[in-house]
Design an enzyme around this catalytic site. Structure first.
Site, PDB file in Angstrom:
ATOM      1  N   TYR A   1       0.653  -1.174  -0.061  1.00 17.13           N
ATOM      2  CA  TYR A   1       0.040   0.030  -0.066  1.00 17.13           C
ATOM      3  C   TYR A   1       0.764   1.287  -0.072  1.00 17.13           C
ATOM      4  CZ  TYR A   1      -3.708  -3.537   1.032  1.00 17.13           C
ATOM      5  OH  TYR A   1      -4.530  -4.674   1.238  1.00 17.13           O
TER       6      TYR A   1
ATOM      7  N   ARG B   1     -10.283 -11.823  -2.956  1.00 20.53           N
ATOM      8  CA  ARG B   1     -10.182 -10.451  -3.242  1.00 20.53           C
ATOM      9  C   ARG B   1     -10.685  -9.926  -4.661  1.00 20.53           C
ATOM     10  NH1 ARG B   1      -7.687  -7.701   1.154  1.00 20.53           N
ATOM     11  NH2 ARG B   1      -6.143  -8.916   1.997  1.00 20.53           N
TER      12      ARG B   1
ATOM     13  N   HIS C   1      -8.875   0.942  -5.798  1.00 21.06           N
ATOM     14  CA  HIS C   1      -8.100   0.300  -5.315  1.00 21.06           C
ATOM     15  C   HIS C   1      -6.576   0.679  -5.237  1.00 21.06           C
ATOM     16  CE1 HIS C   1     -11.702  -2.221  -4.070  1.00 21.06           C
ATOM     17  NE2 HIS C   1     -11.858  -2.411  -5.331  1.00 21.06           N
ATOM     18  N   ILE C   2      -5.849   0.676  -4.275  1.00 19.24           N
ATOM     19  CA  ILE C   2      -4.292   1.039  -4.430  1.00 19.24           C
ATOM     20  C   ILE C   2      -3.733  -0.291  -4.935  1.00 19.24           C
ATOM     21  CG2 ILE C   2      -2.433   1.313  -2.898  1.00 19.24           C
ATOM     22  CD1 ILE C   2      -4.130   2.715  -0.893  1.00 19.24           C
ATOM     23  N   SER C   3      -4.091  -1.317  -4.573  1.00 20.18           N
ATOM     24  CA  SER C   3      -3.336  -2.710  -5.251  1.00 20.18           C
ATOM     25  C   SER C   3      -4.450  -3.070  -6.323  1.00 20.18           C
ATOM     26  CB  SER C   3      -3.248  -3.827  -4.165  1.00 20.18           C
ATOM     27  OG  SER C   3      -4.482  -4.402  -3.608  1.00 20.18           O
TER      28      SER C   3
END
Length: 147
Positions: free
Chosen positions: A23, A111, A100-102
């Site tokens: 992150y 996920r 989303h960051i990832s």
């Protein structure tokens, strides 16, 4: 002036210390300050909200119906579990971008499912902290084209 709401879900208050290899090192406060500055330069009012509690996020969406034109949402783990947040977003009729960051689609199997994606006007995933500014650009472009 256009009003945009940024919603961050559970554990995003720990950005900067939580799994920095995934992150990054910026805190949520850093991200909010940077994004608010960019929004202000574009004559946009950005309201930032974070909660670890699903019901508080639902309440915030419902309260925003008359004052907010667009939502940016990083629902965190609620992305994969929350029908109530999905229903609040759909019921509000406020256009939203999921972010989303990832890259959630390159991580654990659980996920890879999102309860939000099929109702979002778009999804930004996997660009690190830049996902926030990309999502802001996306919602601004979308809302501007609707005028």
């Amino acid at each position: 002036m256009m009003n945009i709401l940024l919603i961050n879900g559970p554990n995003l208050n720990l950005l900067g210390t939580r799994e920095p290899e995934i992150y990054g090192n910026k805190t949520l406060s850093d991200i909010e300050k940077d994004l608010t500055k960019v929004a202000k330069e574009k004559s946009i009012n950005l309201e930032c909200f974070q909660s670890n509690y699903e019901g508080e996020i639902v309440d915030k969406i419902q309260e925003s119906v008359k004052s907010i034109q667009g939502i940016l949402i990083n629902a965190g783990a609620f992305t994969h579990t929350s029908i109530s947040i999905r229903d609040a977003l759909v019921g509000s009729k406020i256009p939203f971008v999921e972010l989303h960051i990832s890259n959630i689609f390159s991580r654990e199997d659980f996920r890879k499912e999102s309860f939000l994606t099929d109702k979002a006007i778009g999804i930004i995933s996997g660009f690190g902290i830049s996902s926030y500014s990309l999502a802001l650009e996306g919602i601004i472009g979308y809302l501007s084209s609707k005028d």
